[in-house]
Motif scaffolding. Sequence first.
Motif, PDB file in Angstrom:
ATOM      1  N   GLY A 107      37.398  32.469  28.387  1.00  0.00           N
ATOM      2  CA  GLY A 107      38.549  32.932  29.171  1.00  0.00           C
ATOM      3  C   GLY A 107      38.613  32.222  30.515  1.00  0.00           C
ATOM      4  O   GLY A 107      37.627  32.186  31.258  1.00  0.00           O
ATOM      5  N   GLY A 145      37.126  34.159  34.715  1.00  0.00           N
ATOM      6  CA  GLY A 145      36.451  32.992  34.138  1.00  0.00           C
ATOM      7  C   GLY A 145      36.541  31.788  35.055  1.00  0.00           C
ATOM      8  O   GLY A 145      35.559  31.043  35.243  1.00  0.00           O
ATOM      9  N   ALA A 159      44.753  29.856  25.577  1.00  0.00           N
ATOM     10  CA  ALA A 159      46.065  29.394  26.060  1.00  0.00           C
ATOM     11  C   ALA A 159      45.972  27.968  26.580  1.00  0.00           C
ATOM     12  O   ALA A 159      44.896  27.479  26.911  1.00  0.00           O
ATOM     13  CB  ALA A 159      46.549  30.304  27.180  1.00  0.00           C
ATOM     14  N   VAL A 219      41.995  26.785  22.666  1.00  0.00           N
ATOM     15  CA  VAL A 219      40.915  27.033  21.692  1.00  0.00           C
ATOM     16  C   VAL A 219      40.581  28.532  21.716  1.00  0.00           C
ATOM     17  O   VAL A 219      40.168  29.062  22.750  1.00  0.00           O
ATOM     18  CB  VAL A 219      39.643  26.196  22.035  1.00  0.00           C
ATOM     19  CG1 VAL A 219      38.510  26.531  21.076  1.00  0.00           C
ATOM     20  CG2 VAL A 219      39.960  24.707  22.020  1.00  0.00           C
ATOM     21  N   GLY A 268      45.602  49.691  40.741  1.00  0.00           N
ATOM     22  CA  GLY A 268      45.860  48.807  39.592  1.00  0.00           C
ATOM     23  C   GLY A 268      45.454  47.370  39.873  1.00  0.00           C
ATOM     24  O   GLY A 268      45.747  46.458  39.107  1.00  0.00           O
ATOM     25  N   GLY A 286      43.194  44.211  39.957  1.00  0.00           N
ATOM     26  CA  GLY A 286      42.051  43.737  39.162  1.00  0.00           C
ATOM     27  C   GLY A 286      41.705  42.279  39.396  1.00  0.00           C
ATOM     28  O   GLY A 286      40.632  41.822  39.009  1.00  0.00           O
TER      29      GLY A 286
HETATM   30  C1  LIG Z   1      51.158  45.658  34.225  1.00  0.00           C
HETATM   31  C2  LIG Z   1      49.983  45.182  35.044  1.00  0.00           C
HETATM   32  C3  LIG Z   1      50.103  45.033  36.425  1.00  0.00           C
HETATM   33  C4  LIG Z   1      49.010  44.571  37.181  1.00  0.00           C
HETATM   34  N1  LIG Z   1      49.186  44.334  38.518  1.00  0.00           N
HETATM   35  C5  LIG Z   1      48.176  43.810  39.260  1.00  0.00           C
HETATM   36  C6  LIG Z   1      48.378  43.429  40.620  1.00  0.00           C
HETATM   37  O1  LIG Z   1      49.486  43.493  41.161  1.00  0.00           O
HETATM   38  N2  LIG Z   1      47.299  42.945  41.311  1.00  0.00           N
HETATM   39  C7  LIG Z   1      46.074  42.814  40.739  1.00  0.00           C
HETATM   40  O2  LIG Z   1      45.125  42.394  41.431  1.00  0.00           O
HETATM   41  N3  LIG Z   1      45.875  43.117  39.428  1.00  0.00           N
HETATM   42  C8  LIG Z   1      46.896  43.589  38.673  1.00  0.00           C
HETATM   43  N4  LIG Z   1      46.687  43.847  37.336  1.00  0.00           N
HETATM   44  C9  LIG Z   1      45.375  43.585  36.739  1.00  0.00           C
HETATM   45  C10 LIG Z   1      45.158  42.077  36.513  1.00  0.00           C
HETATM   46  O3  LIG Z   1      46.221  41.557  35.750  1.00  0.00           O
HETATM   47  C11 LIG Z   1      43.819  41.843  35.787  1.00  0.00           C
HETATM   48  O4  LIG Z   1      42.833  42.630  36.400  1.00  0.00           O
HETATM   49  C12 LIG Z   1      43.380  40.380  35.821  1.00  0.00           C
HETATM   50  O5  LIG Z   1      44.254  39.573  35.074  1.00  0.00           O
HETATM   51  C13 LIG Z   1      41.953  40.235  35.265  1.00  0.00           C
HETATM   52  O6  LIG Z   1      41.585  38.883  35.181  1.00  0.00           O
HETATM   53  P1  LIG Z   1      40.588  38.392  34.009  1.00  0.00           P
HETATM   54  O7  LIG Z   1      40.290  36.967  34.295  1.00  0.00           O
HETATM   55  O8  LIG Z   1      39.480  39.351  33.860  1.00  0.00           O
HETATM   56  O9  LIG Z   1      41.435  38.527  32.663  1.00  0.00           O
HETATM   57  P2  LIG Z   1      42.856  37.770  32.185  1.00  0.00           P
HETATM   58  O10 LIG Z   1      43.598  37.468  33.394  1.00  0.00           O
HETATM   59  O11 LIG Z   1      43.386  38.688  31.186  1.00  0.00           O
HETATM   60  O12 LIG Z   1      42.322  36.443  31.565  1.00  0.00           O
HETATM   61  C14 LIG Z   1      41.672  36.422  30.307  1.00  0.00           C
HETATM   62  C15 LIG Z   1      41.820  35.034  29.706  1.00  0.00           C
HETATM   63  O13 LIG Z   1      41.070  34.990  28.482  1.00  0.00           O
HETATM   64  C16 LIG Z   1      41.787  34.277  27.506  1.00  0.00           C
HETATM   65  N5  LIG Z   1      41.328  34.722  26.179  1.00  0.00           N
HETATM   66  C17 LIG Z   1      41.491  35.948  25.635  1.00  0.00           C
HETATM   67  N6  LIG Z   1      40.904  35.994  24.417  1.00  0.00           N
HETATM   68  C18 LIG Z   1      40.362  34.764  24.201  1.00  0.00           C
HETATM   69  C19 LIG Z   1      39.639  34.191  23.117  1.00  0.00           C
HETATM   70  N7  LIG Z   1      39.342  34.897  22.032  1.00  0.00           N
HETATM   71  N8  LIG Z   1      39.252  32.898  23.210  1.00  0.00           N
HETATM   72  C20 LIG Z   1      39.551  32.168  24.322  1.00  0.00           C
HETATM   73  N9  LIG Z   1      40.244  32.672  25.374  1.00  0.00           N
HETATM   74  C21 LIG Z   1      40.624  33.944  25.323  1.00  0.00           C
HETATM   75  C22 LIG Z   1      43.240  34.598  27.802  1.00  0.00           C
HETATM   76  O14 LIG Z   1      44.118  33.610  27.296  1.00  0.00           O
HETATM   77  C23 LIG Z   1      43.254  34.671  29.330  1.00  0.00           C
HETATM   78  O15 LIG Z   1      43.608  33.441  29.919  1.00  0.00           O
HETATM   79  C24 LIG Z   1      47.770  44.306  36.547  1.00  0.00           C
HETATM   80  C25 LIG Z   1      47.645  44.456  35.162  1.00  0.00           C
HETATM   81  C26 LIG Z   1      48.739  44.874  34.413  1.00  0.00           C
HETATM   82  C27 LIG Z   1      48.609  44.991  32.923  1.00  0.00           C
END
Ligand SMILES: Cc1cc2nc3c(=O)[nH]c(=O)nc-3n(C[C@H](O)[C@H](O)[C@H](O)COP(=O)(O)OP(=O)(O)OC[C@H]3O[C@@H](n4cnc5c(N)ncnc54)[C@H](O)[C@@H]3O)c2cc1C
Length: 415
Positions: free
Chosen positions: A13, A18, A38, A136, A310, A312
Amino acid sequence: MQNQLRTPVCIIGAGPGGAAAALQLDRLGIDHIIVDKAVFPRDKVCGDGLSGKVITCLDRIDPAIGERFRATTFKQESWGVTFVSPGRHGMDVPYKPEYNKAEDLPMGFVCKRIDFDNFLVEELKRNTHTHLMEGVTIESYEKTGNGYVLKDNKGAYEIHADLLIVANGAHSTFTKNVANIHMEPKHYAAGIRAYYKNVTGCNEDSFIELHFLQSLLPGYLWIFPLPNGEANVGLDMLSDHVRKEKVNLKKLLQDTIAQDPVFKERFKNAELTSTIEGYGLPLGSKQRVISGERYMLVGDAAYLIDPFTGEGIGNALYTGRFAAEKAKEALEQKNFSAAFLATYDERVYRVLGSELKLSHRLQQLVKYPRLFNFLMKLGTRNKQLKSLISCMFYEIDVRKKLTQPSFYFKLLLNR
Ligand SMILES: Cc1cc2nc3c(=O)[nH]c(=O)nc-3n(C[C@H](O)[C@H](O)[C@H](O)COP(=O)(O)OP(=O)(O)OC[C@H]3O[C@@H](n4cnc5c(N)ncnc54)[C@H](O)[C@@H]3O)c2cc1C
Protein backbone atom coordinates in the motif's frame (compact mmCIF):
# COMPACT_ATOMS: atom_id res chain seq x y z
CA MET A 1 6.87 -15.98 -16.52
CA GLN A 2 7.06 -15.03 -12.85
CA ASN A 3 9.41 -12.34 -11.51
CA GLN A 4 11.02 -13.30 -8.21
CA LEU A 5 12.12 -10.38 -6.06
CA ARG A 6 13.88 -10.33 -2.69
CA THR A 7 13.85 -7.41 -0.25
CA PRO A 8 14.52 -6.74 3.44
CA VAL A 9 11.21 -4.86 3.78
CA CYS A 10 8.07 -4.95 1.66
CA ILE A 11 5.39 -2.31 2.18
CA ILE A 12 1.89 -3.18 0.96
CA GLY A 13 0.00 0.00 0.00
CA ALA A 14 1.36 3.41 -1.08
CA GLY A 15 -1.30 5.63 0.54
CA PRO A 16 -0.11 8.07 3.24
CA GLY A 17 0.83 5.29 5.70
CA GLY A 18 2.86 3.22 3.25
CA ALA A 19 4.42 6.25 1.57
CA ALA A 20 5.56 7.66 4.95
CA ALA A 21 7.15 4.30 5.79
CA ALA A 22 8.98 4.27 2.43
CA LEU A 23 10.14 7.88 2.75
CA GLN A 24 11.50 7.20 6.24
CA LEU A 25 13.16 3.90 5.20
CA ASP A 26 14.85 5.74 2.36
CA ARG A 27 16.21 8.38 4.75
CA LEU A 28 17.50 5.53 6.93
CA GLY A 29 19.27 4.00 3.93
CA ILE A 30 17.21 0.78 3.88
CA ASP A 31 16.31 -0.85 0.56
CA HIS A 32 12.65 -1.79 0.25
CA ILE A 33 9.81 -2.55 -2.15
CA ILE A 34 6.48 -0.72 -1.96
CA VAL A 35 3.54 -2.19 -3.88
CA ASP A 36 0.18 -0.60 -4.65
CA LYS A 37 -2.71 -2.04 -6.63
CA ALA A 38 -3.44 1.42 -8.05
CA VAL A 39 -1.53 3.43 -10.60
CA PHE A 40 -1.11 6.99 -9.28
CA PRO A 41 -2.63 9.54 -9.38
CA ARG A 42 -5.61 7.72 -7.88
CA ASP A 43 -8.60 8.93 -5.85
CA LYS A 44 -9.39 7.92 -2.26
CA VAL A 45 -12.75 8.72 -0.64
CA CYS A 46 -11.87 11.18 2.13
CA GLY A 47 -12.74 14.59 3.57
CA ASP A 48 -9.35 15.80 2.27
CA GLY A 49 -8.66 17.64 5.54
CA LEU A 50 -4.96 17.64 6.47
CA SER A 51 -4.33 18.45 10.11
CA GLY A 52 -1.14 19.96 11.54
CA LYS A 53 0.12 16.45 12.21
CA VAL A 54 0.50 15.92 8.48
CA ILE A 55 2.92 18.77 7.85
CA THR A 56 4.69 18.07 11.17
CA CYS A 57 5.32 14.47 10.17
CA LEU A 58 6.51 15.34 6.66
CA ASP A 59 8.94 17.85 8.21
CA ARG A 60 10.19 15.21 10.63
CA ILE A 61 10.90 12.69 7.88
CA ASP A 62 12.70 15.36 5.86
CA PRO A 63 12.14 19.14 6.08
CA ALA A 64 12.65 19.36 2.30
CA ILE A 65 9.46 17.29 1.79
CA GLY A 66 7.47 19.68 4.00
CA GLU A 67 8.91 22.61 2.08
CA ARG A 68 7.99 21.10 -1.29
CA PHE A 69 4.47 20.41 -0.05
CA ARG A 70 4.05 24.00 1.21
CA ALA A 71 5.08 25.19 -2.27
CA THR A 72 2.38 23.19 -4.12
CA THR A 73 -0.58 25.10 -5.50
CA PHE A 74 -3.27 22.41 -5.57
CA LYS A 75 -4.19 22.69 -1.87
CA GLN A 76 -6.18 25.21 0.16
CA GLU A 77 -4.65 26.69 3.30
CA SER A 78 -7.07 26.44 6.21
CA TRP A 79 -6.69 28.50 9.38
CA GLY A 80 -9.24 26.93 11.66
CA VAL A 81 -12.37 24.91 12.36
CA THR A 82 -15.98 25.96 12.78
CA PHE A 83 -18.01 23.64 14.99
CA VAL A 84 -21.78 23.88 14.80
CA SER A 85 -23.66 22.29 17.69
CA PRO A 86 -27.07 20.56 17.49
CA GLY A 87 -28.61 23.80 18.78
CA ARG A 88 -26.84 25.60 15.91
CA HIS A 89 -24.33 27.44 18.06
CA GLY A 90 -21.34 28.04 15.84
CA MET A 91 -17.88 28.25 17.33
CA ASP A 92 -14.94 29.40 15.20
CA VAL A 93 -11.71 27.95 16.50
CA PRO A 94 -8.50 29.09 14.80
CA TYR A 95 -5.66 26.56 14.78
CA LYS A 96 -3.45 29.23 16.27
CA PRO A 97 -5.04 31.87 18.48
CA GLU A 98 -4.61 35.35 16.97
CA TYR A 99 -2.87 34.06 13.87
CA ASN A 100 -1.31 36.38 11.34
CA LYS A 101 -1.55 35.10 7.78
CA ALA A 102 1.33 37.29 6.63
CA GLU A 103 3.73 35.88 9.23
CA ASP A 104 2.51 32.48 10.38
CA LEU A 105 3.00 29.30 8.41
CA PRO A 106 -0.36 27.60 7.78
CA MET A 107 -0.82 24.37 9.73
CA GLY A 108 -3.98 23.01 8.17
CA PHE A 109 -4.80 22.30 4.54
CA VAL A 110 -7.58 20.89 2.46
CA CYS A 111 -6.15 18.91 -0.41
CA LYS A 112 -7.84 16.43 -2.72
CA ARG A 113 -6.39 13.01 -2.07
CA ILE A 114 -5.81 12.46 -5.75
CA ASP A 115 -3.26 15.30 -5.46
CA PHE A 116 -1.88 14.69 -1.97
CA ASP A 117 -1.26 10.96 -2.40
CA ASN A 118 0.27 11.59 -5.82
CA PHE A 119 2.56 14.21 -4.26
CA LEU A 120 3.81 11.51 -1.84
CA VAL A 121 4.28 8.99 -4.64
CA GLU A 122 6.25 11.56 -6.65
CA GLU A 123 8.44 11.98 -3.54
CA LEU A 124 8.99 8.18 -3.56
CA LYS A 125 10.26 8.43 -7.12
CA ARG A 126 13.07 10.71 -5.92
CA ASN A 127 14.28 8.08 -3.44
CA THR A 128 17.36 5.93 -3.97
CA HIS A 129 16.33 2.98 -1.76
CA THR A 130 12.68 2.64 -2.90
CA HIS A 131 11.49 0.17 -5.52
CA LEU A 132 7.93 1.33 -6.28
CA MET A 133 5.56 -1.12 -7.98
CA GLU A 134 2.25 0.39 -9.13
CA GLY A 135 -0.72 -1.53 -10.53
CA VAL A 136 0.22 -4.71 -8.61
CA THR A 137 -2.40 -6.23 -6.29
CA ILE A 138 -1.02 -8.42 -3.52
CA GLU A 139 -3.38 -11.35 -3.20
CA SER A 140 -1.60 -13.88 -0.99
CA TYR A 141 0.98 -13.82 1.76
CA GLU A 142 2.64 -16.90 3.14
CA LYS A 143 4.93 -16.98 6.16
CA THR A 144 7.94 -19.21 5.66
CA GLY A 145 10.90 -20.01 7.92
CA ASN A 146 12.76 -16.89 6.87
CA GLY A 147 10.15 -14.31 5.97
CA TYR A 148 6.99 -13.69 3.97
CA VAL A 149 6.33 -14.65 0.38
CA LEU A 150 3.83 -12.37 -1.35
CA LYS A 151 2.11 -13.12 -4.64
CA ASP A 152 0.06 -10.84 -6.87
CA ASN A 153 -3.33 -11.63 -8.38
CA LYS A 154 -1.97 -12.13 -11.91
CA GLY A 155 0.75 -14.57 -10.99
CA ALA A 156 3.37 -12.15 -12.31
CA TYR A 157 5.35 -11.51 -9.12
CA GLU A 158 6.65 -13.36 -6.12
CA ILE A 159 8.19 -11.08 -3.48
CA HIS A 160 10.32 -12.52 -0.65
CA ALA A 161 10.64 -10.15 2.32
CA ASP A 162 12.20 -10.43 5.80
CA LEU A 163 9.61 -8.02 7.16
CA LEU A 164 6.22 -6.62 6.07
CA ILE A 165 4.79 -3.16 6.67
CA VAL A 166 1.09 -3.56 5.98
CA ALA A 167 -0.48 -0.26 4.89
CA ASN A 168 -3.26 -1.38 2.60
CA GLY A 169 -6.05 0.58 4.21
CA ALA A 170 -9.48 0.01 5.73
CA HIS A 171 -10.27 -3.15 3.79
CA SER A 172 -7.00 -4.96 4.51
CA THR A 173 -7.44 -8.73 4.37
CA PHE A 174 -4.07 -9.12 6.12
CA THR A 175 -5.51 -7.21 9.12
CA LYS A 176 -8.46 -9.58 9.22
CA ASN A 177 -6.85 -12.90 8.37
CA VAL A 178 -3.41 -12.62 9.94
CA ALA A 179 -3.65 -9.90 12.63
CA ASN A 180 -7.12 -11.18 13.55
CA ILE A 181 -8.62 -7.69 13.83
CA HIS A 182 -12.23 -7.61 12.71
CA MET A 183 -14.70 -4.87 11.90
CA GLU A 184 -16.88 -4.06 14.94
CA PRO A 185 -19.75 -1.65 14.16
CA LYS A 186 -19.23 0.20 17.48
CA HIS A 187 -15.65 0.95 16.50
CA TYR A 188 -16.17 1.66 12.81
CA ALA A 189 -17.80 4.50 10.90
CA ALA A 190 -19.27 4.84 7.44
CA GLY A 191 -18.60 7.99 5.43
CA ILE A 192 -19.64 9.47 2.12
CA ARG A 193 -18.04 12.25 0.15
CA ALA A 194 -19.06 14.55 -2.70
CA TYR A 195 -17.46 17.52 -4.45
CA TYR A 196 -19.52 20.67 -5.01
CA LYS A 197 -18.80 23.95 -6.73
CA ASN A 198 -20.13 27.35 -5.62
CA VAL A 199 -21.19 26.61 -2.04
CA THR A 200 -21.63 30.03 -0.45
CA GLY A 201 -21.06 31.25 3.11
CA CYS A 202 -17.65 29.64 3.62
CA ASN A 203 -15.25 31.31 6.05
CA GLU A 204 -12.89 33.78 4.36
CA ASP A 205 -9.86 32.03 5.92
CA SER A 206 -11.18 28.67 4.74
CA PHE A 207 -12.03 27.26 8.17
CA ILE A 208 -13.21 23.68 7.81
CA GLU A 209 -16.79 23.20 9.07
CA LEU A 210 -18.19 20.36 11.18
CA HIS A 211 -21.99 20.48 11.59
CA PHE A 212 -23.31 18.27 14.40
CA LEU A 213 -26.96 18.87 13.52
CA GLN A 214 -29.70 17.23 15.58
CA SER A 215 -31.06 15.41 12.52
CA LEU A 216 -27.64 13.88 11.78
CA LEU A 217 -26.58 12.70 15.25
CA PRO A 218 -24.57 10.66 16.07
CA GLY A 219 -23.09 11.71 12.73
CA TYR A 220 -22.02 15.05 11.33
CA LEU A 221 -21.84 16.85 8.03
CA TRP A 222 -18.66 18.55 6.91
CA ILE A 223 -17.86 21.28 4.40
CA PHE A 224 -14.15 21.60 3.65
CA PRO A 225 -13.27 24.42 1.22
CA LEU A 226 -10.95 23.66 -1.69
CA PRO A 227 -9.27 25.93 -4.24
CA ASN A 228 -11.25 27.30 -7.22
CA GLY A 229 -14.60 27.58 -5.45
CA GLU A 230 -14.87 23.83 -4.85
CA ALA A 231 -15.70 22.13 -1.55
CA ASN A 232 -15.51 18.61 -0.20
CA VAL A 233 -18.89 17.90 1.41
CA GLY A 234 -19.66 14.70 3.30
CA LEU A 235 -21.27 12.86 6.12
CA ASP A 236 -19.86 10.44 8.64
CA MET A 237 -21.74 8.21 11.12
CA LEU A 238 -20.99 5.30 13.45
CA SER A 239 -21.68 2.02 11.62
CA ASP A 240 -23.55 0.68 14.63
CA HIS A 241 -26.19 3.41 14.22
CA VAL A 242 -26.24 3.17 10.41
CA ARG A 243 -27.06 -0.54 10.68
CA LYS A 244 -29.56 -0.30 13.52
CA GLU A 245 -31.51 2.57 11.99
CA LYS A 246 -30.90 1.49 8.37
CA VAL A 247 -29.63 5.01 7.56
CA ASN A 248 -29.17 5.80 3.89
CA LEU A 249 -26.25 8.24 4.14
CA LYS A 250 -26.49 9.45 0.53
CA LYS A 251 -30.15 10.30 0.92
CA LEU A 252 -29.55 11.93 4.29
CA LEU A 253 -26.83 14.16 2.79
CA GLN A 254 -28.93 15.15 -0.20
CA ASP A 255 -32.08 15.72 1.88
CA THR A 256 -30.17 17.84 4.40
CA ILE A 257 -28.70 20.01 1.64
CA ALA A 258 -32.09 20.39 -0.04
CA GLN A 259 -34.27 20.89 3.04
CA ASP A 260 -32.30 22.36 5.93
CA PRO A 261 -33.01 26.13 5.88
CA VAL A 262 -29.33 27.12 6.29
CA PHE A 263 -27.90 24.64 3.78
CA LYS A 264 -30.72 25.19 1.30
CA GLU A 265 -29.60 28.80 1.05
CA ARG A 266 -25.86 28.03 0.96
CA PHE A 267 -26.27 25.36 -1.74
CA LYS A 268 -28.78 27.40 -3.80
CA ASN A 269 -26.35 27.86 -6.70
CA ALA A 270 -24.11 24.91 -5.91
CA GLU A 271 -23.37 22.24 -8.46
CA LEU A 272 -22.48 18.63 -7.66
CA THR A 273 -19.29 17.95 -9.62
CA SER A 274 -18.71 14.30 -8.66
CA THR A 275 -20.52 11.13 -7.82
CA ILE A 276 -21.24 10.55 -4.12
CA GLU A 277 -18.88 7.84 -2.91
CA GLY A 278 -18.69 5.94 0.37
CA TYR A 279 -15.90 4.18 2.30
CA GLY A 280 -15.22 2.75 5.76
CA LEU A 281 -13.41 4.40 8.68
CA PRO A 282 -11.73 1.90 11.05
CA LEU A 283 -11.70 3.83 14.32
CA GLY A 284 -9.04 3.82 16.99
CA SER A 285 -11.58 3.82 19.81
CA LYS A 286 -10.21 0.51 21.03
CA GLN A 287 -6.59 -0.59 21.46
CA ARG A 288 -5.49 -3.53 19.33
CA VAL A 289 -2.37 -5.63 18.80
CA ILE A 290 -0.99 -4.11 15.60
CA SER A 291 2.18 -6.11 15.07
CA GLY A 292 3.17 -9.76 15.07
CA GLU A 293 5.96 -12.02 13.89
CA ARG A 294 7.52 -10.34 10.83
CA TYR A 295 4.84 -7.66 10.35
CA MET A 296 3.61 -4.25 11.51
CA LEU A 297 0.27 -2.67 10.56
CA VAL A 298 0.08 1.06 9.89
CA GLY A 299 -2.67 3.66 9.29
CA ASP A 300 -6.16 2.39 8.53
CA ALA A 301 -4.92 -1.21 8.37
CA ALA A 302 -4.14 -0.73 12.10
CA TYR A 303 -7.53 0.87 12.91
CA LEU A 304 -6.21 4.27 13.96
CA ILE A 305 -8.73 6.85 12.75
CA ASP A 306 -9.65 9.51 15.32
CA PRO A 307 -13.17 8.54 16.51
CA PHE A 308 -14.31 12.15 16.99
CA THR A 309 -12.84 14.03 14.02
CA GLY A 310 -12.53 11.18 11.49
CA GLU A 311 -8.92 12.21 10.93
CA GLY A 312 -6.67 9.36 9.83
CA ILE A 313 -4.06 10.76 7.45
CA GLY A 314 -1.86 12.19 10.22
CA ASN A 315 -1.97 8.93 12.17
CA ALA A 316 -1.16 6.96 9.03
CA LEU A 317 1.92 9.11 8.42
CA TYR A 318 3.05 8.89 12.05
CA THR A 319 2.70 5.12 12.21
CA GLY A 320 4.39 4.68 8.82
CA ARG A 321 7.37 6.59 10.17
CA PHE A 322 7.42 4.63 13.44
CA ALA A 323 7.19 1.31 11.58
CA ALA A 324 10.17 2.26 9.39
CA GLU A 325 12.26 3.13 12.45
CA LYS A 326 11.33 -0.16 14.10
CA ALA A 327 12.16 -2.00 10.87
CA LYS A 328 15.69 -0.57 11.03
CA GLU A 329 16.19 -1.98 14.55
CA ALA A 330 14.72 -5.34 13.55
CA LEU A 331 17.06 -5.63 10.54
CA GLU A 332 20.11 -4.60 12.55
CA GLN A 333 19.38 -7.12 15.29
CA LYS A 334 17.97 -9.74 12.88
CA ASN A 335 15.05 -10.06 15.23
CA PHE A 336 11.58 -10.18 13.64
CA SER A 337 9.77 -11.85 16.53
CA ALA A 338 6.38 -10.66 17.75
CA ALA A 339 7.92 -9.85 21.15
CA PHE A 340 10.58 -7.62 19.59
CA LEU A 341 8.15 -5.80 17.28
CA ALA A 342 5.69 -5.24 20.14
CA THR A 343 7.60 -2.08 21.11
CA TYR A 344 6.19 -0.61 17.86
CA ASP A 345 2.69 -0.98 19.38
CA GLU A 346 3.94 0.58 22.61
CA ARG A 347 5.27 3.63 20.79
CA VAL A 348 2.12 4.05 18.70
CA TYR A 349 -0.17 3.96 21.71
CA ARG A 350 2.20 6.04 23.85
CA VAL A 351 2.09 8.83 21.26
CA LEU A 352 -1.47 8.49 19.93
CA GLY A 353 -3.25 6.55 22.69
CA SER A 354 -4.33 9.35 25.00
CA GLU A 355 -5.76 11.49 22.22
CA LEU A 356 -7.61 8.50 20.76
CA LYS A 357 -9.09 7.82 24.21
CA LEU A 358 -10.09 11.44 24.60
CA SER A 359 -11.64 11.54 21.15
CA HIS A 360 -13.59 8.42 22.01
CA ARG A 361 -14.99 10.26 25.03
CA LEU A 362 -15.87 13.28 22.88
CA GLN A 363 -17.55 10.95 20.39
CA GLN A 364 -19.70 9.63 23.26
CA LEU A 365 -20.54 13.22 24.25
CA VAL A 366 -22.20 13.78 20.87
CA LYS A 367 -24.87 11.33 22.06
CA TYR A 368 -25.93 13.96 24.60
CA PRO A 369 -26.93 16.98 22.49
CA ARG A 370 -27.89 19.15 25.49
CA LEU A 371 -24.51 18.71 27.12
CA PHE A 372 -22.83 19.28 23.76
CA ASN A 373 -24.84 22.49 23.24
CA PHE A 374 -23.88 23.64 26.72
CA LEU A 375 -20.17 23.06 26.10
CA MET A 376 -20.32 24.82 22.73
CA LYS A 377 -22.04 27.82 24.30
CA LEU A 378 -19.43 27.82 27.03
CA GLY A 379 -16.71 27.56 24.41
CA THR A 380 -17.87 30.63 22.51
CA ARG A 381 -17.56 32.67 25.72
CA ASN A 382 -14.53 31.05 27.33
CA LYS A 383 -11.20 31.96 25.77
CA GLN A 384 -9.30 29.18 27.53
CA LEU A 385 -11.60 26.45 26.28
CA LYS A 386 -11.60 27.89 22.79
CA SER A 387 -7.82 28.03 22.50
CA LEU A 388 -7.59 24.57 23.99
CA ILE A 389 -9.98 23.17 21.43
CA SER A 390 -7.96 24.81 18.68
CA CYS A 391 -4.77 23.19 19.94
CA MET A 392 -6.58 19.86 20.36
CA PHE A 393 -6.72 19.45 16.64
CA TYR A 394 -3.12 20.24 16.10
CA GLU A 395 -1.01 19.52 19.14
CA ILE A 396 -1.05 16.12 20.70
CA ASP A 397 0.53 17.25 23.98
CA VAL A 398 -2.16 19.84 24.53
CA ARG A 399 -4.88 17.25 24.09
CA LYS A 400 -3.42 15.41 27.05
CA LYS A 401 -4.36 18.39 29.22
CA LEU A 402 -7.98 17.52 28.60
CA THR A 403 -7.54 14.26 30.47
CA GLN A 404 -6.42 16.10 33.61
CA PRO A 405 -9.16 16.98 36.12
CA SER A 406 -7.35 20.22 37.06
CA PHE A 407 -8.15 21.60 33.61
CA TYR A 408 -11.91 21.32 34.18
CA PHE A 409 -11.58 22.81 37.63
CA LYS A 410 -9.78 25.87 36.20
CA LEU A 411 -12.32 26.10 33.41
CA LEU A 412 -15.27 26.23 35.79
CA LEU A 413 -13.51 28.85 37.92
CA ASN A 414 -12.98 30.96 34.79
CA ARG A 415 -16.56 30.81 33.54
C1 LIG B 1 -15.48 9.51 4.05
C2 LIG B 1 -14.13 9.67 4.71
C3 LIG B 1 -13.68 10.93 5.10
C4 LIG B 1 -12.41 11.07 5.69
N1 LIG B 1 -11.95 12.33 5.96
C5 LIG B 1 -10.70 12.51 6.46
C6 LIG B 1 -10.15 13.82 6.62
O1 LIG B 1 -10.75 14.83 6.26
N2 LIG B 1 -8.90 13.92 7.17
C7 LIG B 1 -8.18 12.82 7.53
O2 LIG B 1 -7.06 12.98 8.05
N3 LIG B 1 -8.66 11.57 7.33
C8 LIG B 1 -9.89 11.39 6.79
N4 LIG B 1 -10.35 10.11 6.55
C9 LIG B 1 -9.49 8.96 6.86
C10 LIG B 1 -8.38 8.79 5.81
O3 LIG B 1 -8.95 8.72 4.52
C11 LIG B 1 -7.56 7.52 6.10
O4 LIG B 1 -7.27 7.48 7.47
C12 LIG B 1 -6.25 7.46 5.31
O5 LIG B 1 -6.50 7.33 3.94
C13 LIG B 1 -5.39 6.28 5.79
O6 LIG B 1 -4.24 6.15 4.99
P1 LIG B 1 -3.61 4.68 4.73
O7 LIG B 1 -2.35 4.91 3.99
O8 LIG B 1 -3.60 3.91 5.98
O9 LIG B 1 -4.67 3.94 3.80
P2 LIG B 1 -5.23 4.31 2.26
O10 LIG B 1 -5.13 5.75 2.11
O11 LIG B 1 -6.52 3.63 2.21
O12 LIG B 1 -4.16 3.63 1.36
C14 LIG B 1 -4.10 2.22 1.20
C15 LIG B 1 -3.43 1.91 -0.12
O13 LIG B 1 -3.28 0.48 -0.23
C16 LIG B 1 -3.56 0.07 -1.54
N5 LIG B 1 -3.98 -1.34 -1.50
C17 LIG B 1 -5.10 -1.84 -0.94
N6 LIG B 1 -5.12 -3.19 -1.07
C18 LIG B 1 -3.98 -3.53 -1.73
C19 LIG B 1 -3.45 -4.78 -2.17
N7 LIG B 1 -4.08 -5.92 -1.94
N8 LIG B 1 -2.27 -4.77 -2.84
C20 LIG B 1 -1.62 -3.60 -3.08
N9 LIG B 1 -2.10 -2.39 -2.69
C21 LIG B 1 -3.24 -2.36 -2.01
C22 LIG B 1 -4.64 1.02 -2.01
O14 LIG B 1 -4.69 1.12 -3.42
C23 LIG B 1 -4.23 2.34 -1.35
O15 LIG B 1 -3.43 3.13 -2.19
C24 LIG B 1 -11.61 9.93 5.94
C25 LIG B 1 -12.06 8.66 5.56
C26 LIG B 1 -13.30 8.53 4.94
C27 LIG B 1 -13.75 7.17 4.49
